[in-house]
Design a protein around this motif. Structure first.
Motif, PDB file in Angstrom:
ATOM      1  N   TYR A  36       0.816  -1.211   0.000  1.00 51.09           N
ATOM      2  CA  TYR A  36       0.000   0.000   0.000  1.00 51.09           C
ATOM      3  C   TYR A  36       0.848   1.258   0.000  1.00 51.09           C
ATOM      4  N   GLU A  69       4.949   1.553   1.258  1.00 50.03           N
ATOM      5  CA  GLU A  69       5.351   0.555   2.261  1.00 50.03           C
ATOM      6  C   GLU A  69       6.718  -0.061   1.983  1.00 50.03           C
ATOM      7  N   SER A  75       3.709   7.898   1.054  1.00 48.20           N
ATOM      8  CA  SER A  75       4.455   6.908   1.842  1.00 48.20           C
ATOM      9  C   SER A  75       4.205   5.517   1.283  1.00 48.20           C
ATOM     10  N   ASP A 133       4.854   8.018   9.055  1.00 52.23           N
ATOM     11  CA  ASP A 133       4.904   6.635   8.597  1.00 52.23           C
ATOM     12  C   ASP A 133       4.868   5.627   9.742  1.00 52.23           C
ATOM     13  N   ARG A 167      -1.368  11.789   0.877  1.00 45.30           N
ATOM     14  CA  ARG A 167      -2.113  12.879   1.485  1.00 45.30           C
ATOM     15  C   ARG A 167      -1.485  14.196   1.063  1.00 45.30           C
ATOM     16  N   TYR A 222     -10.914   4.425  -5.074  1.00 42.36           N
ATOM     17  CA  TYR A 222      -9.865   5.347  -4.657  1.00 42.36           C
ATOM     18  C   TYR A 222     -10.189   6.800  -5.020  1.00 42.36           C
ATOM     19  N   SER A 282       0.318   5.364   1.076  1.00 41.25           N
ATOM     20  CA  SER A 282      -0.513   6.405   1.690  1.00 41.25           C
ATOM     21  C   SER A 282      -0.233   7.715   0.980  1.00 41.25           C
ATOM     22  N   GLY A 337     -11.074   9.425  -2.352  1.00 42.53           N
ATOM     23  CA  GLY A 337     -10.088  10.126  -1.540  1.00 42.53           C
ATOM     24  C   GLY A 337     -10.018  11.618  -1.825  1.00 42.53           C
ATOM     25  N   GLY A 348      -6.594  12.249   0.211  1.00 42.10           N
ATOM     26  CA  GLY A 348      -6.105  11.466   1.326  1.00 42.10           C
ATOM     27  C   GLY A 348      -6.653  10.062   1.238  1.00 42.10           C
ATOM     28  N   ALA A 349      -5.786   9.087   1.012  1.00 40.56           N
ATOM     29  CA  ALA A 349      -6.218   7.691   0.938  1.00 40.56           C
ATOM     30  C   ALA A 349      -5.000   6.773   0.953  1.00 40.56           C
ATOM     31  N   ASP A 350      -5.255   5.564   1.366  1.00 35.67           N
ATOM     32  CA  ASP A 350      -4.266   4.495   1.254  1.00 35.67           C
ATOM     33  C   ASP A 350      -4.685   3.656   0.053  1.00 35.67           C
TER      34      ASP A 350
END
Length: 121
Positions: A4, A93, A91, A120, A8, A33, A6, A36, A53-55
């Motif tokens: 994933y 993973e 961010s 994070d 934002r 998505y 993130s 977001g 803003g979403a993962d």
């Protein structure tokens, strides 16, 4: 489970550009998505803001980047020559955090400043 990312941040534009931004977002609607994206309930002052803003799954990152690049290319709408600009903190993973700057009609990416690593956690 998947990897994933993130995302934002925000974009700044004028009213005419905001209409074009919303058209770009609508053209990439995925009923997931796309949710977001958001904006203030009421507009104040002269600058319009739109937020994301979403993962999202890393596999959807190209979908998002395509939107941002298209939005960055929206032309100035008045004699001031102001283009859409903004900042997103991304961010990943696996790849870690990066900073995305929307300016000068383009998307610029760079490693995020270490001051943002707390996000994070």
């Amino acid at each position: 489970m998947g990897v994933y990312v993130s995302i934002r941040g925000w974009l700044e534009c004028d009213e005419t550009q905001l209409t074009a931004v919303r058209e770009v977002i609508a053209s990439h609607e995925d009923n997931h998505y796309s949710n977001g994206w958001g904006s203030p309930r009421r507009h104040t002052s002269w600058t319009h803001y739109i937020f994301y803003g979403a993962d999202i799954r890393a596999s959807a990152l190209d979908w998002f980047v395509d939107q941002i690049k298209e939005i960055a290319r929206i032309p100035a709408s008045d004699d001031d020559g102001d283009l859409v600009q903004g900042l997103l903190l991304v961010s990943h993973e696996v790849e870690g955090p990066s900073e995305w700057q929307v300016r000068d009609g383009q998307l610029f990416t760079s490693p995020a400043d270490s001051r943002h690593r707390f996000l994070d956690g």
